[in-house]
Design an enzyme around this catalytic site. Structure first.
Site, PDB file in Angstrom:
ATOM      1  N   ARG A 171     -62.407 -58.841  35.390  1.00  0.00           N
ATOM      2  CA  ARG A 171     -62.990 -57.693  36.096  1.00  0.00           C
ATOM      3  C   ARG A 171     -63.437 -58.213  37.450  1.00  0.00           C
ATOM      4  O   ARG A 171     -64.396 -58.972  37.545  1.00  0.00           O
ATOM      5  CB  ARG A 171     -64.164 -57.130  35.291  1.00  0.00           C
ATOM      6  N   GLY A 172     -62.735 -57.825  38.496  1.00  0.00           N
ATOM      7  CA  GLY A 172     -62.943 -58.381  39.824  1.00  0.00           C
ATOM      8  C   GLY A 172     -64.360 -58.329  40.337  1.00  0.00           C
ATOM      9  O   GLY A 172     -64.870 -59.323  40.846  1.00  0.00           O
ATOM     10  N   GLU A 173     -65.008 -57.185  40.208  1.00  0.00           N
ATOM     11  CA  GLU A 173     -66.343 -57.066  40.786  1.00  0.00           C
ATOM     12  C   GLU A 173     -67.345 -58.009  40.125  1.00  0.00           C
ATOM     13  O   GLU A 173     -68.327 -58.391  40.734  1.00  0.00           O
ATOM     14  CB  GLU A 173     -66.841 -55.628  40.726  1.00  0.00           C
ATOM     15  N   ASP A 174     -67.101 -58.407  38.887  1.00  0.00           N
ATOM     16  CA  ASP A 174     -68.001 -59.307  38.168  1.00  0.00           C
ATOM     17  C   ASP A 174     -67.713 -60.777  38.440  1.00  0.00           C
ATOM     18  O   ASP A 174     -68.628 -61.598  38.443  1.00  0.00           O
ATOM     19  CB  ASP A 174     -67.863 -59.122  36.646  1.00  0.00           C
ATOM     20  N   THR A 175     -66.439 -61.120  38.616  1.00  0.00           N
ATOM     21  CA  THR A 175     -66.066 -62.537  38.536  1.00  0.00           C
ATOM     22  C   THR A 175     -65.173 -63.066  39.645  1.00  0.00           C
ATOM     23  O   THR A 175     -64.941 -64.266  39.707  1.00  0.00           O
ATOM     24  CB  THR A 175     -65.338 -62.789  37.199  1.00  0.00           C
ATOM     25  N   ARG A 176     -64.662 -62.212  40.506  1.00  0.00           N
ATOM     26  CA  ARG A 176     -63.672 -62.656  41.504  1.00  0.00           C
ATOM     27  C   ARG A 176     -64.215 -63.781  42.381  1.00  0.00           C
ATOM     28  O   ARG A 176     -63.514 -64.741  42.682  1.00  0.00           O
ATOM     29  CB  ARG A 176     -63.223 -61.491  42.375  1.00  0.00           C
TER      30      ARG A 176
ATOM     31  N   GLY B   7     -59.388 -46.230  36.095  1.00  0.00           N
ATOM     32  CA  GLY B   7     -58.535 -45.247  35.435  1.00  0.00           C
ATOM     33  C   GLY B   7     -57.061 -45.396  35.749  1.00  0.00           C
ATOM     34  O   GLY B   7     -56.228 -44.705  35.192  1.00  0.00           O
TER      35      GLY B   7
ATOM     36  N   GLU C  13     -54.763 -54.066  30.118  1.00  0.00           N
ATOM     37  CA  GLU C  13     -54.264 -55.440  30.202  1.00  0.00           C
ATOM     38  C   GLU C  13     -54.574 -56.197  28.920  1.00  0.00           C
ATOM     39  O   GLU C  13     -53.705 -56.876  28.364  1.00  0.00           O
ATOM     40  CB  GLU C  13     -54.949 -56.185  31.358  1.00  0.00           C
TER      41      GLU C  13
END
Length: 167
Positions: free
Chosen positions: A20-25, A53, A87
């Site tokens: 999840r990009g916003e959490d971990t990118r 979505g 995914e």
């Protein structure tokens, strides 16, 4: 036809990173990606900002299918993205068929919360709205999709991986 005579599938990537990009990118994923690439490991990491979505693109599906290992970085908001859940479902399905190896990293989350869908992993947010109740086929499709996500979350939580709380 026995396995010795079946065609050998050549994988394009050694590792596919699901996150999840916003959490971990900018944290664990950037460090993990750099470490893998610095060691010469072919790694697929989608850097696009994805719409909530949205469907998994054909390019991502192909990257998952053409990877030997899928490292799934499960963070607090992972289940808030239908993209991530789709995914994950695909990764778990391929893992069950032994077409890739899934390796979960539980990043500041408890594996039991993932497996039991507690807290931010509760999928109630995806339940049908009143308007969807009017369209029974759409409701059925959504309920089937949610059930597959539940199964994928339960399955990934049961795979031996790494829990950041124990580092």
């Amino acid at each position: 036809m026995d396995s010795s005579s079946s065609p050998r599938v050549v994988k394009q990537y050694q590792v596919f990173l699901s996150f999840r990009g916003e959490d971990t990118r900018r944290t664990i994923v950037s460090f993990l990606h750099k470490a893998l690439v610095d060691r010469g490991i072919d790694t697929s990491k989608d850097d696009k900002k994805l719409e909530i979505g949205g469907s998994i693109s054909d390019k991502i599906k192909e990257a998952i299918q053409n990877s030997k290992i899928a490292v799934v970085v499960i963070s607090e908001n992972y289940a808030s993205s239908t993209w991530c859940l789709n995914e994950l479902q695909m990764i778990v399905d391929l893992h069950k068929k032994q077409q890739l190896t899934a390796v979960p990293i539980f990043y500041n989350v408890a594996p039991s919360d993932v497996g039991h869908q507690r807290g931010t992993f509760a999928l109630e947010r995806y339940k049908c709205s009143k308007i969807m109740l009017l369209f029974s086929s759409e409701k059925r499709k959504l309920m089937e999709k949610i059930e597959r996500w539940r199964e994928a979350l339960t399955e990934i939580a049961g795979i031996s991986g790494s829990d950041s709380k124990t580092w």
